[in-house]
Design an enzyme around this catalytic site. Structure first.
Site, short mmCIF file in Angstrom:
data_model
loop_
_atom_site.label_atom_id
_atom_site.label_comp_id
_atom_site.label_asym_id
_atom_site.label_seq_id
_atom_site.Cartn_x
_atom_site.Cartn_y
_atom_site.Cartn_z
N SER A 91 34.86 46.88 41.90
CA SER A 91 35.58 45.60 41.86
C SER A 91 35.12 44.79 43.05
O SER A 91 35.13 45.29 44.18
CB SER A 91 37.09 45.82 41.92
OG SER A 91 37.76 44.65 42.35
N CYS A 253 37.45 37.16 40.97
CA CYS A 253 36.89 38.34 40.32
C CYS A 253 35.38 38.46 40.55
O CYS A 253 34.58 37.76 39.94
CB CYS A 253 37.18 38.34 38.81
SG CYS A 253 36.76 39.89 38.01
#
Length: 343
Positions: A91, A253
């Site tokens: 991530s 993101c």
């Protein structure tokens, strides 16, 4: 209170997205590689993840990164992303949190004006370049793993919205990226609940209709997230990644922005050296850049760089009590959303 066994956690966020870090107290995780360890957490013993990511110790917005010694000689540290649904390989926002915490706590020596930190992840080696000043980590640029397109313009049949067209791409995990107007919504804070519910429903439909498989990394074979997107006239993109059981990413993101670069490159809309700004649902920003081109399993791919900032804001110590009736945690639909039963 006597802490018979304590888990020490740093509280960190990246552009508003929780990225807490378990720095000590974790049990030994079996596995020769970080991928092996992640698979163990997913397929053999999820108890640590459940303890850390569900109520009463956490809420739906919390992610905890498990900090580990690296399993490869060219890395400074390793981590696995623990979320309520499963352990994930990578991530961008969490990676930025990990680098910031490693440097600001002295676990990796800080060198000004730039420190290079190499991280061992289940998705591969991540090289981070941190801009540092006066003991602070001002920004982190991640040289991410290669990002590639699995399939453009995939048709997804849905009972609510009819046929939806999306793109499937890998940016550290697999994404389905969908123009938000197809579900009749906008990427704004007041639509967060509706976006979360739409994304989790879409993820379930994708699992039935679209197969993915990383050509070089065994076990990376699911679409992890649905990311709604809204391309802007200035070339930037507003993103909204949805996560099970029912919430949205507060950050722009990083892995999703990497996957978006691969999509733009595949469409001839971006090339090496190009930069794009990704904006989140609450206005946070990342800069995404194509460093170069490569291939993954014979497929065209790009090497992305994602730049953002994280903030260490506190510490937490959790007691692992063998008498606790909720060692596995729990989740309630009043805050976790109606998809809670799918966890």
């Amino acid at each position: 209170m006597i802490f018979e066994k304590a888990l020490d956690i740093l509280l960190v966020h990246c552009q508003g997205e929780s990225g807490n870090i378990l720095v000590s107290g974790a049990p030994e995780i079996p596995g020769a590689t970080i991928l092996d360890k992640m698979n163990h957490l997913n397929n053999v013993d999820p108890s640590l993840r459940l303890f850390l990511t569900r109520e009463p110790r956490a809420q739906v917005v919390h992610t905890t990164n498990l900090l580990l010694p690296p399993t490869r000689s060219d890395a400074d540290a390793a981590f696995i992303v623990l979320q309520p649904d499963r352990a994930h390989p990578m991530s961008g926002s969490n990676c930025i949190c990990v680098v910031t915490a490693l440097l600001e706590t002295g676990r990796v020596a800080m060198r000004e004006p730039e420190t290079i930190v190499r991280l061992d992840t289940a998705a591969g080696l991540i090289v981070a370049r941190a801009r540092c000043q006066n003991g602070r980590c001002l920004s982190v640029s991640l040289d991410n793993v290669p990002a590639f397109v699995q399939q453009l313009d995939v048709a997804i049949e849905t009972p609510k919205w009819g046929r939806i067209i999306g793109d499937i791409a890998f940016g550290g995990v697999f994404y389905a990226q969908i123009n938000v107007d197809q579900v009749g919504l906008r990427i704004v804070p007041e639509a967060a609940r509706a976006l979360a519910e739409a994304g989790t429903k879409m993820k379930a439909l994708l699992a039935e209709q679209v197969a993915v498989d990383h050509p070089e990394i065994p076990g990376l074979n699911e679409i992890a997230y649905v990311m709604f997107r809204d391309y802007q006239p200035d070339g930037s993109i507003i993103t909204c990644t949805t996560l099970k059981p029912g919430r949205v990413d507060r950050s722009p993101c990083g892995t999703g922005s990497s996957a978006n670069l691969a999509i733009l490159h595949a469409r001839g809309q971006a090339r090496t050296g190009d930069k794009r700004v990704s904006r989140s649902i609450i206005g946070g920003t990342f800069t995404a850049e194509i460093l170069s081109e490569t291939t993954v399993g014979g497929r065209p791919a790009v090497l992305p760089r994602i730049t953002g900032q994280g903030y260490v804001f506190g510490r937490q110590q959790l007691r692992l009590d063998p008498q606790d009736p909720f060692q596995q945690g729990f989740a309630m639909s009043d805050t976790w959303g109606p998809q809670v039963g799918e966890l």
